[in-house]
Each structure stands twice: as C-alpha cells, then as structure tokens.
Motif scaffolding. Structure first.
Motif, PDB file in Angstrom:
ATOM      1  N   PRO A  61       0.812  -1.254   0.154  1.00  0.00           N
ATOM      2  CA  PRO A  61       0.182   0.168  -0.024  1.00  0.00           C
ATOM      3  C   PRO A  61       0.905   1.142   0.015  1.00  0.00           C
ATOM      4  O   PRO A  61       0.199   2.400  -0.127  1.00  0.00           O
ATOM      5  N   HIS A  62       2.099   1.145   0.231  1.00  0.00           N
ATOM      6  CA  HIS A  62       2.829   2.387   0.219  1.00  0.00           C
ATOM      7  C   HIS A  62       3.135   3.103  -1.210  1.00  0.00           C
ATOM      8  O   HIS A  62       2.773   3.917  -1.629  1.00  0.00           O
ATOM      9  N   ARG A  63       3.885   1.984  -2.061  1.00  0.00           N
ATOM     10  CA  ARG A  63       4.161   2.525  -3.316  1.00  0.00           C
ATOM     11  C   ARG A  63       3.794   1.292  -4.433  1.00  0.00           C
ATOM     12  O   ARG A  63       4.429   1.804  -5.512  1.00  0.00           O
ATOM     13  N   GLY A  64       2.986   0.301  -4.053  1.00  0.00           N
ATOM     14  CA  GLY A  64       2.510  -0.660  -5.179  1.00  0.00           C
ATOM     15  C   GLY A  64       3.674  -1.608  -5.254  1.00  0.00           C
ATOM     16  O   GLY A  64       3.362  -2.393  -6.336  1.00  0.00           O
ATOM     17  N   MET A  65       4.714  -1.608  -4.808  1.00  0.00           N
ATOM     18  CA  MET A  65       5.627  -2.746  -4.864  1.00  0.00           C
ATOM     19  C   MET A  65       5.169  -4.178  -4.665  1.00  0.00           C
ATOM     20  O   MET A  65       4.305  -4.322  -3.850  1.00  0.00           O
ATOM     21  N   PRO A  66       5.293  -5.195  -5.618  1.00  0.00           N
ATOM     22  CA  PRO A  66       4.761  -6.567  -5.321  1.00  0.00           C
ATOM     23  C   PRO A  66       5.108  -6.965  -3.944  1.00  0.00           C
ATOM     24  O   PRO A  66       6.467  -7.011  -3.999  1.00  0.00           O
ATOM     25  N   LEU A  67       4.390  -7.723  -3.206  1.00  0.00           N
ATOM     26  CA  LEU A  67       4.820  -8.174  -2.242  1.00  0.00           C
ATOM     27  C   LEU A  67       5.427  -9.570  -2.181  1.00  0.00           C
ATOM     28  O   LEU A  67       6.209 -10.142  -1.349  1.00  0.00           O
ATOM     29  N   ASN A  68       5.297 -10.158  -3.432  1.00  0.00           N
ATOM     30  CA  ASN A  68       5.733 -11.407  -3.596  1.00  0.00           C
ATOM     31  C   ASN A  68       7.321 -11.581  -3.648  1.00  0.00           C
ATOM     32  O   ASN A  68       7.851 -12.633  -3.391  1.00  0.00           O
ATOM     33  N   GLY A  69       7.802 -10.458  -3.864  1.00  0.00           N
ATOM     34  CA  GLY A  69       9.435 -10.463  -4.173  1.00  0.00           C
ATOM     35  C   GLY A  69      10.168 -10.283  -2.800  1.00  0.00           C
ATOM     36  O   GLY A  69      11.212 -10.016  -2.643  1.00  0.00           O
ATOM     37  N   GLY A  70       9.272 -10.085  -1.704  1.00  0.00           N
ATOM     38  CA  GLY A  70       9.828  -9.505  -0.498  1.00  0.00           C
ATOM     39  C   GLY A  70      10.231 -10.693   0.537  1.00  0.00           C
ATOM     40  O   GLY A  70       9.891 -12.020   0.113  1.00  0.00           O
ATOM     41  N   GLN A  71      10.552 -10.666   1.713  1.00  0.00           N
ATOM     42  CA  GLN A  71      10.695 -11.790   2.618  1.00  0.00           C
ATOM     43  C   GLN A  71       9.532 -12.140   3.360  1.00  0.00           C
ATOM     44  O   GLN A  71       8.733 -11.158   3.614  1.00  0.00           O
ATOM     45  N   PHE A  72       9.316 -13.129   3.709  1.00  0.00           N
ATOM     46  CA  PHE A  72       8.517 -13.967   4.592  1.00  0.00           C
ATOM     47  C   PHE A  72       8.914 -14.814   5.794  1.00  0.00           C
ATOM     48  O   PHE A  72       9.781 -15.802   5.340  1.00  0.00           O
ATOM     49  N   ASP A  73       8.724 -14.419   6.832  1.00  0.00           N
ATOM     50  CA  ASP A  73       9.122 -15.233   8.046  1.00  0.00           C
ATOM     51  C   ASP A  73       8.500 -16.321   8.528  1.00  0.00           C
ATOM     52  O   ASP A  73       8.459 -16.778   9.690  1.00  0.00           O
ATOM     53  N   GLY A  74       7.205 -16.583   7.736  1.00  0.00           N
ATOM     54  CA  GLY A  74       6.202 -17.323   8.339  1.00  0.00           C
ATOM     55  C   GLY A  74       5.205 -16.788   9.086  1.00  0.00           C
ATOM     56  O   GLY A  74       4.129 -17.526   9.530  1.00  0.00           O
ATOM     57  N   LYS A  75       5.273 -15.419   9.207  1.00  0.00           N
ATOM     58  CA  LYS A  75       4.088 -14.821   9.974  1.00  0.00           C
ATOM     59  C   LYS A  75       3.944 -13.420   9.211  1.00  0.00           C
ATOM     60  O   LYS A  75       2.724 -13.029   9.003  1.00  0.00           O
ATOM     61  N   ASN A  76       4.729 -12.816   9.041  1.00  0.00           N
ATOM     62  CA  ASN A  76       4.724 -11.391   8.479  1.00  0.00           C
ATOM     63  C   ASN A  76       5.242 -11.213   6.904  1.00  0.00           C
ATOM     64  O   ASN A  76       6.601 -11.976   6.857  1.00  0.00           O
TER      65      ASN A  76
END
Length: 373
Positions: A61-76
């Motif tokens: 929601p900040h700048r429209g960056m796809p979230l699938n390319g980020g880190q995921f720790d199993g919770k966030n």
C-alpha cells in the motif's frame, strides 16, 4: 421469427462476492510466497509457519511494490522496497522502518488488501468480496459470508476411505465461453471421441429433467448414458439395483456431478476460474470410493480426465480464433437451454445486487429438455 435461434452476446463480466480456486494446495509450501491472479487481481498466496493458507493483494500500500518479491518469516511479509511489514492473514501493517521515534503515525491502522482464504479438497480457495478491497486501507478485512465450496462425500468420510485427485488446464477464452462450454451437453461425440467412451455413431436422443436450485439449476437424478463404456463397467462392478447421476450448476462457476451406485459413489467439483477477461482456467477435483483397491486408480482417473480436459482446451483454443471478432452466439433449444439459463442467472444476480431486491430465478419450475448426443 420465433423459430429462429436466439442470438446472445457475452460480456466477460467477472462476478465478485464469491469463492474462487487460486492454486492447488500441494504447490503451496510453508514460509514461501506464490503469485496468482483471480478476476484480474494480482494476489500473493502462501502458508504461515503453522501451514494455514493466506492471500493478500500483491501490492504494497505504500508504493505499489509487489509483495511476492519480499521476505516472509512465516508470520509477516516484508516489502522489498522499504521494508514495510504486514501480517500475512489480515494485512495489518506491523512495522515501517523509516519512522523515527518521535513520529506518531499509527502503523496498525494501515492494511494491505487481504482476502479470506481456505483450503478445501486439494485447493487453496480465495474469497473475492464485492467490491474487492483496494490496495491500501484503514479497516480490518471482513470475513467471508460462507465457507468455501467442497466436494460432497458419502458414508465413509470420517475414515478417509476415498481417493481424491485434481487436474487443471488454462483456456484462452472468457469466463462466459468457458462456462457454457463446460455445461454444453451436445459436444461430447464430436470433441470427446475415444474407443472407450463414445463416437459419432453412438449418438442417440436423450431426455433429461432439470429443476431450479438456489443460484443455479440441476439435472435431476437420472440413469447415466448407455453409450459410455465406463458406466457399463461401473454397472457390472457395483452390482447395484440402479446407478444415478445428478449434475448441478451454481453461480458463479461451480459444476458438481455425483454418481451413486449402491454403497459406491463418485463426486466431482469442476470450476471455471476467471483469470482475466480473455483467459480462464478449468479446475477439476474428484473424490470417489469406487475401485479404491485398484493399483494406480487415481493416476488412471487423472489420465481419463486429462484426456477430456485437453480435448476441451484444444477446442477452446480453436474457438478463440473465431471469437476474436466478438460474434454473437446463436443459441438453440433444447441443447443450448442451459447456456441461456446461465446468462439469465448472471443477469438476475447482477440486477438483485443493483436493486437490493431478491434474485428472480429465470426458471419457474421443472423443465424437460431433449437433444441428441
């Protein structure tokens, strides 16, 4: 002029306010992120560390960056652009790293778009609300009004004494063409020819009873076609007094088929999933307790279904060439009546949403249809 076929134009409008299949469950692993598209909405789908599935709009929601390319720790999930973190299930913002200690932005009031998500019968389902959530918001997401659809099972479900299998294929046509192709009763001898199924030489007249059901219609319980070899084999195997088949279609895209033969049964739930206005995907999931002892039973059933689906896919691929010019459809009675009902159901649903009045079902009561196939 009343004897002329009815012309019908498709609108490719995709219906919100329903559950849709997103991804096969066995392809979604813990602590990993996957891309999916439903109704032209980009999604990021995954499982948390406990194995529970989730779905968020694939845009920070900040700048429209796809979230699938980020880190995921199993919770966030963490956005790869500025490190904003979001709860995987409700999309609530957990952290904005750029904020200083004296800045008072209430982070927990920010939400990425999230969707109800459930696992049913080997698929991850996502509920697309009406209207769909925006990429950013300041309220928690609402729950789905009902659980995701599932295959009907009989008798021995608590003991797990049934097999289950799925397959899928992408179709280069709109949701409307995918659905009316799915329910079409007359194409079988021409598209699905096989020595073990049927041929053009086996065409004969059929008469089936249909009845209205909420948001759809039912081909009432009937004896399966006599020109299909698998049904003949089932009749011998089950040694049952009768074999009956019931087929339902329910908005937005659900086709269920149930075959009962004494203590034996076969159920399938087929969906036509809208990806974009010009693409859809057929997903077939079947469960059964027939021939459970047979080695490679699920593999054999998937082979048979895969043949059918591939034949449909090739037909749709050819049809897509003709549909590029957006022709009107020439629908005839009685073989095309289910297609007419679909368009009428869709229009009645949209009108009920627009006015807030109860949906007016296009069928006033039971109907008998006849065709040759």
């Amino acid at each position: 002029m009343s004897d002329l076929p009815q012309r019908q134009a498709t609108d490719a409008l995709m219906l919100t306010g329903f559950w849709y299949r997103a991804l096969p469950a066995d392809r979604v692993h813990r602590n990993q992120l996957y891309k999916a598209t439903l109704l032209e909405l980009p999604l990021v789908v995954g499982r948390d560390r406990a194995g529970h599935p989730f779905a968020l709009r694939d845009a920070c929601p900040h700048r429209g960056m796809p979230l699938n390319g980020g880190q995921f720790d199993g919770k966030n999930l963490e956005c790869a652009y500025h490190g904003w973190q979001f709860d995987a299930h409700n999309g609530q913002c957990q952290l904005i790293p750029s904020l200083t200690s004296d800045q008072t932005l209430k982070v927990d009031r920010i939400y990425a778009g999230s969707y109800p998500c459930e696992e049913r019968d080997d698929f991850i389902w996502v509920y697309i609300p009406d209207p769909p959530p925006l990429g950013a918001g300041f309220t928690a997401p609402a729950a789905a009004p009902e659980p995701a659809p599932q295959i009907e099972k009989f008798g021995e479900t608590s003991g797990g004494k049934y097999k289950i299998a799925y397959l899928q294929a992408e179709m280069p046509v709109s949701i409307d063409h995918g659905i009316i192709g799915l329910m079409d009763p007359a194409h079988g001898p021409f598209v699905h020819q096989a020595w073990w199924w049927r041929s053009q030489h086996s065409i004969h007249e059929k008469k089936k009873n249909f009845e209205p059901i909420p948001n759809g219609f039912r081909m009432s319980a009937h004896t399966p076609s006599s020109n299909s070899a698998p049904y003949k084999l089932l009749r011998l195997y089950a040694d049952a007094d009768s074999i009956t088949t019931t087929i339902d279609f329910i908005l937005p895209n659900l086709r269920t088929e149930t075959i009962r033969a004494g203590k034996y049964w076969f159920s399938s739930l087929t969906t036509v999933t809208p990806i974009t206005r010009s693409e859809c995907r057929i997903d077939v999931v079947a469960a059964w307790n027939i021939f459970r002892w047979m080695p490679f039973g699920p593999e054999l059933l998937k082979f048979v279904f895969a043949k059918f689906v591939e034949q449909d896919r090739r037909t749709m691929e050819l049809q897509a060439e003709g549909l590029k010019h957006n022709p009107h459809l020439m629908l005839i009675d009685d073989a095309d009546r289910p297609a007419k009902w679909y368009f009428q159901l869709k229009a009645a649903h949209l009108e009920a949403k627009r006015t807030g009045a109860p949906m007016q079902h296009p069928m006033s009561g039971p109907v008998t249809l006849k065709w040759r196939s």
